[in-house]
Scaffold this motif. Structure first.
Motif, PDB file in Angstrom:
ATOM      1  N   ARG A  21       0.831  -1.216   0.000  1.00 23.75           N
ATOM      2  CA  ARG A  21       0.000   0.000   0.000  1.00 23.75           C
ATOM      3  C   ARG A  21       0.860   1.258   0.000  1.00 23.75           C
ATOM      4  N   LEU A  22       1.887   1.255   0.822  1.00 27.69           N
ATOM      5  CA  LEU A  22       2.789   2.397   0.920  1.00 27.69           C
ATOM      6  C   LEU A  22       3.559   2.604  -0.377  1.00 27.69           C
ATOM      7  N   TYR A  23       4.032   1.514  -0.975  1.00 23.93           N
ATOM      8  CA  TYR A  23       4.780   1.624  -2.227  1.00 23.93           C
ATOM      9  C   TYR A  23       3.883   2.188  -3.336  1.00 23.93           C
ATOM     10  N   ALA A  24       2.640   1.755  -3.381  1.00 25.72           N
ATOM     11  CA  ALA A  24       1.701   2.282  -4.374  1.00 25.72           C
ATOM     12  C   ALA A  24       1.498   3.783  -4.169  1.00 25.72           C
ATOM     13  N   GLU A  25       1.399   4.201  -2.918  1.00 24.38           N
ATOM     14  CA  GLU A  25       1.240   5.629  -2.622  1.00 24.38           C
ATOM     15  C   GLU A  25       2.476   6.415  -3.058  1.00 24.38           C
ATOM     16  N   LEU A  26       3.647   5.884  -2.792  1.00 26.00           N
ATOM     17  CA  LEU A  26       4.878   6.565  -3.203  1.00 26.00           C
ATOM     18  C   LEU A  26       4.991   6.639  -4.724  1.00 26.00           C
ATOM     19  N   ALA A  51      12.687  -0.782   2.334  1.00 27.84           N
ATOM     20  CA  ALA A  51      14.121  -0.490   2.283  1.00 27.84           C
ATOM     21  C   ALA A  51      14.918  -1.782   2.136  1.00 27.84           C
ATOM     22  N   ARG A  52      14.546  -2.809   2.886  1.00 32.45           N
ATOM     23  CA  ARG A  52      15.245  -4.097   2.812  1.00 32.45           C
ATOM     24  C   ARG A  52      15.113  -4.716   1.426  1.00 32.45           C
ATOM     25  N   GLU A  53      13.972  -4.490   0.794  1.00 32.27           N
ATOM     26  CA  GLU A  53      13.732  -4.998  -0.555  1.00 32.27           C
ATOM     27  C   GLU A  53      14.313  -4.072  -1.633  1.00 32.27           C
ATOM     28  N   GLU A  54      14.964  -2.997  -1.198  1.00 37.64           N
ATOM     29  CA  GLU A  54      15.556  -2.003  -2.111  1.00 37.64           C
ATOM     30  C   GLU A  54      14.516  -1.413  -3.062  1.00 37.64           C
ATOM     31  N   ARG A  55      13.340  -1.098  -2.482  1.00 32.50           N
ATOM     32  CA  ARG A  55      12.249  -0.516  -3.256  1.00 32.50           C
ATOM     33  C   ARG A  55      12.134   0.982  -3.061  1.00 32.50           C
ATOM     34  N   ILE A  56      12.801   1.514  -2.019  1.00 31.04           N
ATOM     35  CA  ILE A  56      12.735   2.950  -1.741  1.00 31.04           C
ATOM     36  C   ILE A  56      14.134   3.498  -1.503  1.00 31.04           C
ATOM     37  N   GLY A  57      14.247   4.801  -1.696  1.00 28.97           N
ATOM     38  CA  GLY A  57      15.470   5.525  -1.381  1.00 28.97           C
ATOM     39  C   GLY A  57      15.116   6.698  -0.483  1.00 28.97           C
ATOM     40  N   ARG A  58      16.148   7.343   0.038  1.00 32.38           N
ATOM     41  CA  ARG A  58      15.924   8.475   0.933  1.00 32.38           C
ATOM     42  C   ARG A  58      16.928   9.561   0.604  1.00 32.38           C
ATOM     43  N   ASN A  59      16.447  10.784   0.602  1.00 31.56           N
ATOM     44  CA  ASN A  59      17.291  11.948   0.410  1.00 31.56           C
ATOM     45  C   ASN A  59      16.884  12.953   1.485  1.00 31.56           C
ATOM     46  N   GLY A  60      17.674  13.022   2.540  1.00 30.29           N
ATOM     47  CA  GLY A  60      17.297  13.875   3.664  1.00 30.29           C
ATOM     48  C   GLY A  60      16.050  13.318   4.324  1.00 30.29           C
ATOM     49  N   GLU A 104      13.121  13.152   2.708  1.00 27.66           N
ATOM     50  CA  GLU A 104      12.212  12.666   1.669  1.00 27.66           C
ATOM     51  C   GLU A 104      12.486  11.209   1.323  1.00 27.66           C
ATOM     52  N   ILE A 105      11.413  10.476   1.146  1.00 28.72           N
ATOM     53  CA  ILE A 105      11.472   9.084   0.741  1.00 28.72           C
ATOM     54  C   ILE A 105      10.892   9.009  -0.661  1.00 28.72           C
ATOM     55  N   TYR A 106      11.501   8.210  -1.520  1.00 32.19           N
ATOM     56  CA  TYR A 106      11.027   8.110  -2.897  1.00 32.19           C
ATOM     57  C   TYR A 106      11.103   6.658  -3.367  1.00 32.19           C
ATOM     58  N   PRO A 107      10.251   6.299  -4.325  1.00 27.81           N
ATOM     59  CA  PRO A 107      10.266   4.923  -4.830  1.00 27.81           C
ATOM     60  C   PRO A 107      11.429   4.721  -5.793  1.00 27.81           C
ATOM     61  N   LEU A 108      12.006   3.543  -5.754  1.00 27.11           N
ATOM     62  CA  LEU A 108      13.020   3.151  -6.716  1.00 27.11           C
ATOM     63  C   LEU A 108      12.369   2.235  -7.740  1.00 27.11           C
ATOM     64  N   ASP A 109      12.755   2.382  -8.982  1.00 30.98           N
ATOM     65  CA  ASP A 109      12.243   1.468  -9.995  1.00 30.98           C
ATOM     66  C   ASP A 109      12.874   0.111  -9.762  1.00 30.98           C
ATOM     67  N   SER A 110      12.076  -0.906  -9.895  1.00 34.75           N
ATOM     68  CA  SER A 110      12.557  -2.252  -9.645  1.00 34.75           C
ATOM     69  C   SER A 110      11.874  -3.205 -10.611  1.00 34.75           C
ATOM     70  N   GLU A 111      12.607  -4.192 -11.038  1.00 35.73           N
ATOM     71  CA  GLU A 111      12.010  -5.205 -11.907  1.00 35.73           C
ATOM     72  C   GLU A 111      11.411  -6.335 -11.081  1.00 35.73           C
ATOM     73  N   PHE A 112      11.589  -6.283  -9.774  1.00 32.13           N
ATOM     74  CA  PHE A 112      11.056  -7.316  -8.897  1.00 32.13           C
ATOM     75  C   PHE A 112       9.781  -6.811  -8.243  1.00 32.13           C
ATOM     76  N   TYR A 113       8.810  -7.675  -8.139  1.00 30.33           N
ATOM     77  CA  TYR A 113       7.546  -7.312  -7.525  1.00 30.33           C
ATOM     78  C   TYR A 113       7.234  -8.295  -6.425  1.00 30.33           C
ATOM     79  N   PHE A 114       6.632  -7.818  -5.357  1.00 30.61           N
ATOM     80  CA  PHE A 114       6.283  -8.695  -4.239  1.00 30.61           C
ATOM     81  C   PHE A 114       4.797  -8.751  -4.071  1.00 30.61           C
TER      82      PHE A 114
END
Length: 70
Positions: A14-19, A49-58, A60-70
């Motif tokens: 749900r959170l990843y979809a929102e991001l 974060a453990r799945e390497e689906r998000i990044g952080r800059n200060g 702000e949190i942002y989604p990372l593009d990934s070819e893997f889906y859970f």
């Protein structure tokens, strides 16, 4: 996946979809938009974060593009 982790995984999806929809966001913004309590939001962020689906800059949190889906 263990049954006790299922709610965390569901919140992470749900959170990843929102991001993906909203883009860069702060934790307070995500709390407001998702309605998740702080503890559940932080668990979901940790999962992503453990799945390497998000990044952080200060702050702000942002989604990372990934070819893997859970």
């Amino acid at each position: 996946m263990e049954k006790c982790n299922q709610p965390i995984a569901e919140n992470a999806r749900r959170l990843y979809a929102e991001l993906r929809h909203s883009g860069r966001s702060t934790i307070p913004e995500l709390e407001s938009r998702t309605g998740l309590p702080t503890a559940e939001l932080l668990l979901a962020l940790g999962w992503l974060a453990r799945e390497e689906r998000i990044g952080r800059n200060g702050t702000e949190i942002y989604p990372l593009d990934s070819e893997f889906y859970f």
